[in-house]
Motif scaffolding. Structure first.
Motif, PDB file in Angstrom:
ATOM      1  N   SER A   9      15.799  46.940  34.430  1.00 26.54           N
ATOM      2  CA  SER A   9      16.177  46.072  33.323  1.00 26.54           C
ATOM      3  C   SER A   9      15.678  44.653  33.573  1.00 26.54           C
ATOM      4  CB  SER A   9      17.694  46.070  33.163  1.00 26.54           C
ATOM      5  OG  SER A   9      18.080  45.235  32.109  1.00 26.54           O
ATOM      6  N   LYS A  11      15.524  40.646  31.955  1.00 26.10           N
ATOM      7  CA  LYS A  11      15.950  39.679  30.955  1.00 26.10           C
ATOM      8  C   LYS A  11      14.717  39.066  30.303  1.00 26.10           C
ATOM      9  CE  LYS A  11      18.119  37.028  33.919  1.00 26.10           C
ATOM     10  NZ  LYS A  11      18.888  35.888  34.487  1.00 26.10           N
ATOM     11  N   TRP A  48      20.821  33.695  30.551  1.00 27.58           N
ATOM     12  CA  TRP A  48      20.265  34.942  30.046  1.00 27.58           C
ATOM     13  C   TRP A  48      18.740  34.905  29.953  1.00 27.58           C
ATOM     14  CZ3 TRP A  48      17.455  34.546  25.490  1.00 27.58           C
ATOM     15  CH2 TRP A  48      17.647  33.389  24.748  1.00 27.58           C
ATOM     16  N   TRP A 156      19.198  45.272  29.134  1.00 28.49           N
ATOM     17  CA  TRP A 156      19.002  44.065  28.323  1.00 28.49           C
ATOM     18  C   TRP A 156      18.683  44.410  26.876  1.00 28.49           C
ATOM     19  CZ3 TRP A 156      20.073  39.041  28.809  1.00 28.49           C
ATOM     20  CH2 TRP A 156      20.412  38.569  30.076  1.00 28.49           C
TER      21      TRP A 156
END
Length: 403
Positions: A9, A11, A48, A156
């Motif tokens: 994953s 971001k 994030w 994400w």
């Protein structure tokens, strides 16, 4: 069976490139690096988003950089670029956020200022860019995720799809967002933002009575927020969800410190300012509520919480004794995307208190169409006004129009 992500994953990521100066030689030339540097510093506070460091980003100084090549070299998804020009005594900044893979422009804005107002416009540019990226990157990420299909989504991607559903503010979308956040947590158990998203949707379940078991939703909103803050105490969204969780337990003062922390961590976090304003108007602090709501509106004029910002402003103006401004604001609130039945009840209440029974009846009817069981108990569970005089005024007006 919930799918498991086949790949790691990641971001979203962004590179802020030096701006291209179209000006003749002069002291303003320094802005082509000064403004991007300030943007890098501000963006780095967003937990994030992965932000490429200045030393790497400023190696790409060509006038028309090849964004696809930069994206491949640095494994970066988005590029923020801009130009600066001086025309007719005005400094003009044009800024674009592009998708490095597709070459598409995701967001663009233009700013103008007189040279003597440079300090203010630099602050405005940073604030507007941060607030805009908070909206437009997640929207683009959700679009990318939908195009790939559910079987290939990582944590994400599921999170960003969850945000898209979450901000539609309907019971069905809230339930779908909850499932997407749960899937993201299964894929990445220490994903702080997914826990915060789950706290948010369970807050909505309790706040808007989407569930028959409101006490369970209240407990979930608190525990998922606490887990999010535990995993990433510096994430503004995590602190925001923890602050709001206190509201469901009737402890507005207890939540305020977490909302204060959210905007301290990211001074351009519009939803933090809105939530501060909400807590203040419930406690009868009209002036402070107006100030924070105005800040939220300036930072993010297209925010998903726009209905709430105008609703807070309407109640604050009513508390301040300006019924005409209150009516104008509440009309904006009730017509904004995402406005739920409680917002329509606020619209009915404000017009009733301001003496416009026709508009009060109009919005009361729409609230009952949206939620046939809408009543004063639900309203004051969501808005526990602390000032006795205003609470009675609101209760009497709602009773008069049939709630």
């Amino acid at each position: 069976e919930t799918p498991v992500a086949p790949t790691p994953s990641h971001k979203p990521s962004v590179i802020v490139l030096p701006f291209q100066s179209l000006m003749p030689e002069g002291p303003e030339q320094i802005l082509s690096e000064a403004v991007p540097h300030e943007l890098i510093q501000a963006l780095s506070r967003l937990r994030w988003l992965r932000v490429i460091a200045r030393g790497t980003a400023f190696r790409f100084r060509e006038a028309n950089p090849e964004l696809e090549s930069i994206g491949r070299q640095l494994s970066v998804r988005y590029a923020l670029s801009g130009t600066i020009d001086l025309c007719c005594g005005l400094l003009m900044f044009t800024i674009e956020l592009s998708d490095c893979e597709t070459g598409d422009v995701v967001w663009a804005e233009r700013f103008e200022a007189k040279p003597e107002g440079l300090h203010d416009v630099r602050h405005e540019i940073v604030a507007q860019v941060i607030a805009s990226l908070e909206i437009y990157i997640p929207l683009n990420e959700a679009t990318r995720a939908e195009a790939r299909g559910s079987q290939s989504l990582d944590a994400w991607s599921n999170y960003h799809l969850g945000l898209r559903h979450m901000f539609r503010f309907t019971a069905d979308d809230n339930a779908r967002a909850t499932e997407l956040f749960k899937t993201a947590i299964m894929q990445d158990p220490i994903f702080a933002r997914a826990h915060a998203g789950l706290s948010f949707t369970r807050f909505q379940d309790a706040f808007l009575n989407y569930t028959a078991d409101v006490p369970d939703a209240i407990l979930d909103a608190r525990r998922f927020a606490e887990r999010s803050v535990e995993l990433d105490p510096l994430d503004p969204f995590s602190n925001f969800t923890k602050g709001r969780a206190f509201w469901l337990e009737g402890d507005l003062a207890g939540g305020l410190s977490w909302l204060e922390r959210s905007v301290s961590l990211s001074p351009n976090f519009a939803q933090g300012y809105y939530s501060r304003a909400f807590a203040q108007v419930i406690q009868g602090q009209a002036d402070e509520a107006l100030e924070n709501a105005e800040k939220a509106l300036d930072l993010s004029p297209l925010d998903p919480f726009l209905y709430g910002v105008h609703g807070v402003r309407a109640m604050a103006w009513l508390q301040a004794g300006d019924g005409e401004r209150a009516k104008a604001e509440v009309e904006k609130a009730a017509r904004a995307p995402g406005a739920h039945f409680l917002i329509l009840m606020i619209a009915a209440m404000v017009h009733a208190i301001a003496g416009d029974d026709q508009r009060a009846a109009h919005w009361a009817g729409l609230a009952r169409t949206r939620r046939p069981d809408a009543n004063r108990q639900q309203f004051f569970a969501a808005f526990p006004f602390g000032e006795p005089g205003f609470h009675k005024q609101a209760s009497d007006s709602l009773a008069r129009i049939g709630f």
